[in-house]
Motif scaffolding. Structure first.
Motif, mmCIF file in Angstrom:
data_model
loop_
_atom_site.group_PDB
_atom_site.id
_atom_site.type_symbol
_atom_site.label_atom_id
_atom_site.label_comp_id
_atom_site.label_asym_id
_atom_site.label_seq_id
_atom_site.Cartn_x
_atom_site.Cartn_y
_atom_site.Cartn_z
ATOM 1 N N TYR A 70 -5.319 -1.120 3.010
ATOM 2 C CA TYR A 70 -3.941 -1.066 2.525
ATOM 3 C C TYR A 70 -3.175 -2.307 2.974
ATOM 4 C CZ TYR A 70 -5.014 3.796 1.531
ATOM 5 O OH TYR A 70 -5.600 4.933 1.033
ATOM 6 N N PRO A 71 -2.575 -3.051 2.034
ATOM 7 C CA PRO A 71 -1.764 -4.199 2.431
ATOM 8 C C PRO A 71 -0.504 -3.750 3.166
ATOM 9 C CG PRO A 71 -1.638 -3.828 0.054
ATOM 10 C CD PRO A 71 -2.664 -2.889 0.574
ATOM 11 N N VAL A 72 -0.098 -4.542 4.144
ATOM 12 C CA VAL A 72 1.057 -4.224 4.977
ATOM 13 C C VAL A 72 2.153 -5.243 4.702
ATOM 14 C CG1 VAL A 72 1.892 -3.962 7.354
ATOM 15 C CG2 VAL A 72 -0.426 -3.224 6.749
ATOM 16 N N VAL A 73 3.384 -4.745 4.512
ATOM 17 C CA VAL A 73 4.501 -5.627 4.200
ATOM 18 C C VAL A 73 5.556 -5.544 5.302
ATOM 19 C CG1 VAL A 73 4.140 -5.451 1.719
ATOM 20 C CG2 VAL A 73 5.667 -3.832 2.841
ATOM 21 N N ASP A 74 6.267 -6.648 5.461
ATOM 22 C CA ASP A 74 7.392 -6.701 6.388
ATOM 23 C C ASP A 74 8.624 -7.043 5.574
ATOM 24 O OD1 ASP A 74 9.063 -6.838 8.542
ATOM 25 O OD2 ASP A 74 8.292 -8.733 9.320
ATOM 26 N N GLY A 75 9.163 -6.045 4.894
ATOM 27 C CA GLY A 75 10.288 -6.260 3.987
ATOM 28 C C GLY A 75 9.894 -5.850 2.585
ATOM 29 N N THR A 76 9.891 -6.812 1.640
ATOM 30 C CA THR A 76 9.555 -6.516 0.250
ATOM 31 C C THR A 76 8.055 -6.657 0.012
ATOM 32 O OG1 THR A 76 9.725 -8.783 -0.588
ATOM 33 C CG2 THR A 76 11.783 -7.523 -0.375
ATOM 34 N N HIS A 77 7.622 -6.289 -1.177
ATOM 35 C CA HIS A 77 6.205 -6.393 -1.523
ATOM 36 C C HIS A 77 5.741 -7.841 -1.614
ATOM 37 C CE1 HIS A 77 6.359 -2.136 -3.514
ATOM 38 N NE2 HIS A 77 6.426 -2.100 -2.195
ATOM 39 N N ASP A 78 6.662 -8.777 -1.653
ATOM 40 C CA ASP A 78 6.288 -10.192 -1.653
ATOM 41 C C ASP A 78 6.039 -10.712 -0.249
ATOM 42 O OD1 ASP A 78 6.446 -10.491 -4.436
ATOM 43 O OD2 ASP A 78 8.612 -10.798 -4.357
ATOM 44 N N ASP A 79 6.316 -9.890 0.770
ATOM 45 C CA ASP A 79 6.144 -10.312 2.168
ATOM 46 C C ASP A 79 4.957 -9.579 2.798
ATOM 47 O OD1 ASP A 79 8.492 -11.934 2.068
ATOM 48 O OD2 ASP A 79 9.701 -10.120 2.285
ATOM 49 N N VAL A 80 3.771 -9.811 2.258
ATOM 50 C CA VAL A 80 2.559 -9.176 2.799
ATOM 51 C C VAL A 80 2.138 -9.935 4.056
ATOM 52 C CG1 VAL A 80 0.167 -8.550 2.350
ATOM 53 C CG2 VAL A 80 1.845 -8.437 0.501
ATOM 54 N N VAL A 81 2.020 -9.215 5.165
ATOM 55 C CA VAL A 81 1.699 -9.856 6.443
ATOM 56 C C VAL A 81 0.264 -9.591 6.883
ATOM 57 C CG1 VAL A 81 4.082 -9.872 7.242
ATOM 58 C CG2 VAL A 81 2.659 -7.854 7.683
ATOM 59 N N GLY A 82 -0.455 -8.741 6.190
ATOM 60 C CA GLY A 82 -1.825 -8.436 6.532
ATOM 61 C C GLY A 82 -2.261 -7.144 5.867
ATOM 62 N N PHE A 83 -3.331 -6.542 6.361
ATOM 63 C CA PHE A 83 -3.759 -5.250 5.836
ATOM 64 C C PHE A 83 -4.321 -4.413 6.978
ATOM 65 C CE2 PHE A 83 -7.874 -7.302 5.947
ATOM 66 C CZ PHE A 83 -8.779 -6.276 6.141
ATOM 67 N N VAL A 84 -4.398 -3.104 6.758
ATOM 68 C CA VAL A 84 -5.047 -2.205 7.720
ATOM 69 C C VAL A 84 -6.135 -1.420 7.013
ATOM 70 C CG1 VAL A 84 -3.089 -1.956 9.295
ATOM 71 C CG2 VAL A 84 -3.301 -0.409 7.328
ATOM 72 N N HIS A 85 -7.174 -1.104 7.753
ATOM 73 C CA HIS A 85 -8.238 -0.248 7.246
ATOM 74 C C HIS A 85 -7.888 1.186 7.604
ATOM 75 C CE1 HIS A 85 -12.256 1.412 6.576
ATOM 76 N NE2 HIS A 85 -12.556 0.290 5.945
ATOM 77 N N LEU A 86 -8.331 2.118 6.791
ATOM 78 C CA LEU A 86 -7.993 3.518 7.075
ATOM 79 C C LEU A 86 -8.508 3.956 8.445
ATOM 80 C CD1 LEU A 86 -10.656 5.563 6.606
ATOM 81 C CD2 LEU A 86 -10.213 4.988 4.231
ATOM 82 N N ARG A 87 -9.604 3.325 8.920
ATOM 83 C CA ARG A 87 -10.098 3.653 10.261
ATOM 84 C C ARG A 87 -9.063 3.318 11.326
ATOM 85 N NH1 ARG A 87 -14.900 1.053 8.374
ATOM 86 N NH2 ARG A 87 -14.256 -0.797 9.540
ATOM 87 N N ASP A 88 -8.285 2.246 11.088
ATOM 88 C CA ASP A 88 -7.265 1.855 12.061
ATOM 89 C C ASP A 88 -6.200 2.928 12.218
ATOM 90 O OD1 ASP A 88 -8.584 -0.617 12.212
ATOM 91 O OD2 ASP A 88 -7.357 -1.470 10.612
ATOM 92 N N VAL A 89 -5.929 3.621 11.118
ATOM 93 C CA VAL A 89 -4.858 4.617 11.121
ATOM 94 C C VAL A 89 -5.363 5.995 11.518
ATOM 95 C CG1 VAL A 89 -3.112 5.760 9.690
ATOM 96 C CG2 VAL A 89 -3.586 3.314 9.371
ATOM 97 N N LEU A 90 -6.549 6.377 11.007
ATOM 98 C CA LEU A 90 -7.007 7.752 11.178
ATOM 99 C C LEU A 90 -7.940 7.954 12.366
ATOM 100 C CD1 LEU A 90 -7.758 8.707 7.454
ATOM 101 C CD2 LEU A 90 -5.650 9.045 8.751
ATOM 102 N N TRP A 91 -8.778 6.990 12.663
ATOM 103 C CA TRP A 91 -9.841 7.225 13.645
ATOM 104 C C TRP A 91 -9.853 6.187 14.756
ATOM 105 C CZ3 TRP A 91 -12.350 7.032 8.441
ATOM 106 C CH2 TRP A 91 -12.221 8.265 7.784
ATOM 107 N N ARG A 92 -8.728 5.599 15.066
ATOM 108 C CA ARG A 92 -8.676 4.606 16.145
ATOM 109 C C ARG A 92 -8.837 5.311 17.495
ATOM 110 N NH1 ARG A 92 -6.835 -0.593 16.452
ATOM 111 N NH2 ARG A 92 -6.078 -1.307 18.487
ATOM 112 N N PRO A 93 -9.823 4.895 18.325
ATOM 113 C CA PRO A 93 -10.034 5.562 19.622
ATOM 114 C C PRO A 93 -8.791 5.461 20.509
ATOM 115 C CG PRO A 93 -11.886 4.121 19.054
ATOM 116 C CD PRO A 93 -10.807 3.830 18.067
#
Length: 301
Positions: free
Chosen positions: A96-119
């Motif tokens: 999932y792309p990550v934004v800091d403000g509007t959709h034109d300000d994409v700062v990176g992405f996260v994997h679902l593992r980062d959100v759901l299964w991070r130790p």
């Protein structure tokens, strides 16, 4: 055999275009590559056909295969993991792309593992703290060149940037590979619906003009749009609504009745599904005349 031929074809083409072990050598043109393929005595007809199809598909542009921004699930960098979890669980993607403000300000992405299964994850950790570097590709880049670049750099997802520097959408390696070798289906997924050519038909509004013509046999006029849904919106001159109908006349001189596109459903403001049918002319019957047989619309004599 076909898989081995496809793999060999992709290796050959990517080597020539600078993505393989031979990347350091001088690049050759597509015409020269076709001459090499024609002169090669090792390739069988399947291999030759696959290479030709890869070259043709590889000339497509990234904007033709990307997922448009209106359909992308963006996550705000300010969201906590606890807030992002239901959004990720409801989605169907792994990145999932990550934004800091509007959709034109994409700062990176996260994997679902980062959100759901991070130790040892802290539910108050923000998505912005977990972001990974995201690649950016111009919308005008060709598919094969984009794929070789993403594979070389180890990226699985890229943000597609339009000519104004804004976010046009996203594209994955899988999207690019499917453009080259055809759709890839998970062996555990449901079998895809068969695609049948001809009319009447129900099609996805995201079909580009070439695929729409191949699917239905209907050639739409070129204009300021890339998809059949875009054609309908341009023809209507407003946002479409379910039930809207747009006629498509046949080219002059063909004598046909043309076709009719009917909006079946929307996703947000986008045309999701369209019905395509042939427009009917009044029934014709032959009648005698001074100059021989001729036709006229059926009706009272």
């Amino acid at each position: 055999m076909v898989v081995r031929a496809a793999d060999g074809a992709l290796r050959l083409v990517t080597d020539v275009l600078g993505a393989g072990p031979a990347a350091g050598r001088e690049r050759i043109s597509e015409a020269e590559l076709r001459d090499l393929v024609a002169a090669n005595t090792v390739l069988d007809p399947v291999g030759r056909r696959i290479i030709d199809e890869v070259l043709v598909a590889g000339a497509s542009l990234v904007r033709e295969v990307m997922m448009p921004r209106t359909e992308v699930v963006f996550l705000s960098a300010a969201l906590t993991i606890a807030e992002a979890e239901p959004l990720v669980r409801a989605g169907t993607h792994s990145r999932y792309p990550v934004v800091d403000g509007t959709h034109d300000d994409v700062v990176g992405f996260v994997h679902l593992r980062d959100v759901l299964w991070r130790p040892g994850r802290d539910p108050d950790t923000t998505v912005g703290e977990l972001i990974r570097e995201v690649k950016r590709l111009p919308a005008s880049k060709r598919v094969l060149a984009a794929l070789t670049e993403m594979r070389r750099e180890g990226h699985h997802l890229a943000v597609v940037v339009d000519e104004y520097g804004g976010t046009a959408g996203i594209v994955t390696c899988e999207d690019l590979i499917e453009e080259l070798v055809g759709e890839i289906h998970d062996e555990y997924a449901h079998a895809p619906e068969p695609t049948l050519a001809g009319l009447p038909a129900v099609v996805d509004g995201r079909l580009n003009l070439a695929d729409f013509a191949e699917r239905t046999g209907v050639v739409l006029p070129v204009g300021p749009y890339e998809t059949v849904g875009g054609f309908v919106m341009a023809a209507l001159g407003r946002l479409p609504r379910p039930g809207d109908e747009t006629p498509v006349p046949e080219p002059s001189g063909t004598g046909g009745g043309g076709w009719l596109l009917r909006v079946l459903s929307l996703e947000g403001r986008r045309v999701a599904r369209l019905a395509v049918t042939a427009a009917r002319l009044p029934e014709q019957r032959r009648v005698p005349g001074p100059a021989g047989d001729r036709t006229r619309p059926a009706g009272p004599s």
